[in-house]
Design a protein around this motif. Structure first.
Motif, PDB file in Angstrom:
ATOM      1  N   ARG A  30      30.270  41.934  54.354  1.00  0.00           N
ATOM      2  CA  ARG A  30      31.198  40.977  53.727  1.00  0.00           C
ATOM      3  C   ARG A  30      31.674  41.511  52.372  1.00  0.00           C
ATOM      4  NH1 ARG A  30      35.299  38.740  54.535  1.00  0.00           N
ATOM      5  NH2 ARG A  30      35.826  36.953  53.264  1.00  0.00           N
ATOM      6  N   GLU A  57      39.689  44.586  50.842  1.00  0.00           N
ATOM      7  CA  GLU A  57      40.805  43.640  50.814  1.00  0.00           C
ATOM      8  C   GLU A  57      41.423  43.595  49.413  1.00  0.00           C
ATOM      9  OE1 GLU A  57      39.770  39.869  52.706  1.00  0.00           O
ATOM     10  OE2 GLU A  57      41.110  38.882  51.286  1.00  0.00           O
ATOM     11  N   HIS A  58      40.558  43.621  48.420  1.00  0.00           N
ATOM     12  CA  HIS A  58      40.984  43.595  47.030  1.00  0.00           C
ATOM     13  C   HIS A  58      41.877  44.803  46.705  1.00  0.00           C
ATOM     14  CE1 HIS A  58      40.616  42.332  42.907  1.00  0.00           C
ATOM     15  NE2 HIS A  58      40.283  43.569  42.535  1.00  0.00           N
ATOM     16  N   LEU A  71      35.511  42.558  51.427  1.00  0.00           N
ATOM     17  CA  LEU A  71      36.215  41.964  50.281  1.00  0.00           C
ATOM     18  C   LEU A  71      36.694  43.033  49.305  1.00  0.00           C
ATOM     19  CD1 LEU A  71      34.023  38.795  49.607  1.00  0.00           C
ATOM     20  CD2 LEU A  71      36.407  38.873  50.411  1.00  0.00           C
TER      21      LEU A  71
END
Ligand SMILES: Cc1ncc(COP(=O)(O)O)c(C=O)c1O
Length: 366
Positions: free
Chosen positions: A293, A300-301, A297
């Motif tokens: 996770r 994605e950032h 993230l």
């Protein structure tokens, strides 16, 4: 997004003229189902996969379900299936009224572990359904040997394995039936739903042609209770265009995988492997991380798209609560589903996008 997980538009842009021509040809033909485009695609796909017959169907789930049905598998029968696969493999078994019997995968290849199959065979077992997950072939020889010994059918789910090879031979005719999906995101994808079965069994090919068309070989004469599951002419015409590029795209996928393999830091990551007998086509480039996770993230950032294939194993889905299997009854599948993450690896990814992914992963710290 700097690096989308998949940009299907890029594939169409590459082939726009050829696709436009193929569509125009179908439009002006005035013939939209069970016509010359499908017949030609079936011949081309059979030749590509090294099989004697190819039968075009409506989608990959139907390919699996109709192959089971054609072999007479139904209520009271059991079918051995990997515990970690896309839900469609299990749904096909349920659709014909049979029971999926899960067998855990091999940790290295993500595919069904042949050593665990025999313990799952009962007097009701009728077939084994290996899945060539993520584009890496399952270890077919021991599976075929077990099937011979116990007189079982082998129905392969090759929805993610277009062009993959097992011991130097393309997937397509090792088992009794090999089931394909041409869903748009697949390595060979249509502009909508489409599927096929390839086989060397002439009776199976004949039965599938009948089953896909209301159970008829002659118009308005219904010989068996069939379905409506036919690959459309438009899809067949577009697939014929794309098939010419499949080998190039697969080489590009392998090039990206090679680069990832050499450059990604494996500090907290386990990278996919290719067995000595396999030619992996990296339909998906799937890594494992205990901090999935946080890693997702982080990426994605930085504008990098990833997907989890898949977040919930079939036995933990609400749809299969009737099997009453505890989450921890299949620990290998359970832990894979909590750790896997697919990185962008489509053939249309540029070298600089690849580098962005590498840099982003190598700067990740938990
Ligand atoms: C492993 C696997 N099996 C079966 C299917 C079902 O194919 P379709 O979406 O064409 O029904 C898919 C893809 O969606 C898949 O990935």
């Amino acid at each position: 997004m700097n690096v989308p997980f998949l940009d299907l538009g890029a594939q169409v842009r590459e082939l726009r003229e050829e696709i436009d021509d193929a569509i125009a040809r179908v439009l002006s033909s005035g013939w939209y189902l069970l016509g010359p485009e499908l017949e030609t695609f079936e011949a081309e796909w059979a030749a590509y996969t090294g099989s004697a017959y190819s039968v075009g169907l409506g989608n990959g789930l139907d390919a699996l379900a109709l192959a089971l049905r054609a072999y007479g598998i139904g209520p009271h029968d059991e079918v051995i299936v990997p515990s970690n696969t896309y839900i469609a493999t299990w749904l096909a078994i349920s659709q014909v009224g049979a029971t999926p019997v899960p067998v855990e995968p091999d940790e290295a290849t993500f595919n069904i572990n042949p050593e665990k199959i025999e313990a799952a065979i009962t007097s009701r077992t009728k077939a084994i359904m290996p899945v060539h997950l993520y584009g890496h072939p399952a270890d077919l020889d021991p599976i075929l040997e077990i099937a011979r010994t116990h007189r079982l059918r082998v129905i392969e789910d090759a929805a993610q394995a277009h062009g993959a090879e097992y011991k130097g031979r393309r997937i397509g005719s090792h088992g009794d039936a090999v089931c394909w999906s041409f869903y748009p995101t697949k390595s060979l994808g249509a502009l909508g739903d489409a599927g096929a079965v390839t086989t060397n069994d002439p009776d199976l090919a004949r039965d599938l042609r009948r089953l896909r068309n209301y159970g008829s070989t002659k118009r308005y004469v219904c010989e068996v209770k069939g379905y409506n599951s036919r690959m459309e002419e438009l899809h067949a015409a577009v697939l014929r265009v794309k098939l010419k590029h499949l080998d190039n795209w697969n080489s590009r996928r392998r090039g990206i995988a090679d680069r990832y393999g050499r450059s990604l830091s494996s500090r907290n990551l386990s990278l996919p492997v290719e067995a000595s007998w396999a030619r992996h086509v990296y339909h998906l480039y799937v890594v494992r991380s205990r901090s999935r996770r946080a890693l997702q993230l982080h990426l994605e950032h930085l504008g990098i798209g990833t997907i989890v294939h898949y977040p919930i194993p079939p036995h933990e889905q609400a749809a299969y609560s009737d099997l009453r299997m505890a989450d921890d009854s299949l620990p290998v599948a359970h832990s894979m589903h909590t750790e896997v993450l697919s990185l962008p690896a489509s053939p249309h990814l540029s070298d600089s996008q690849c580098q962005l992914v590498i840099d982003a992963i190598n700067t990740f710290s938990e």
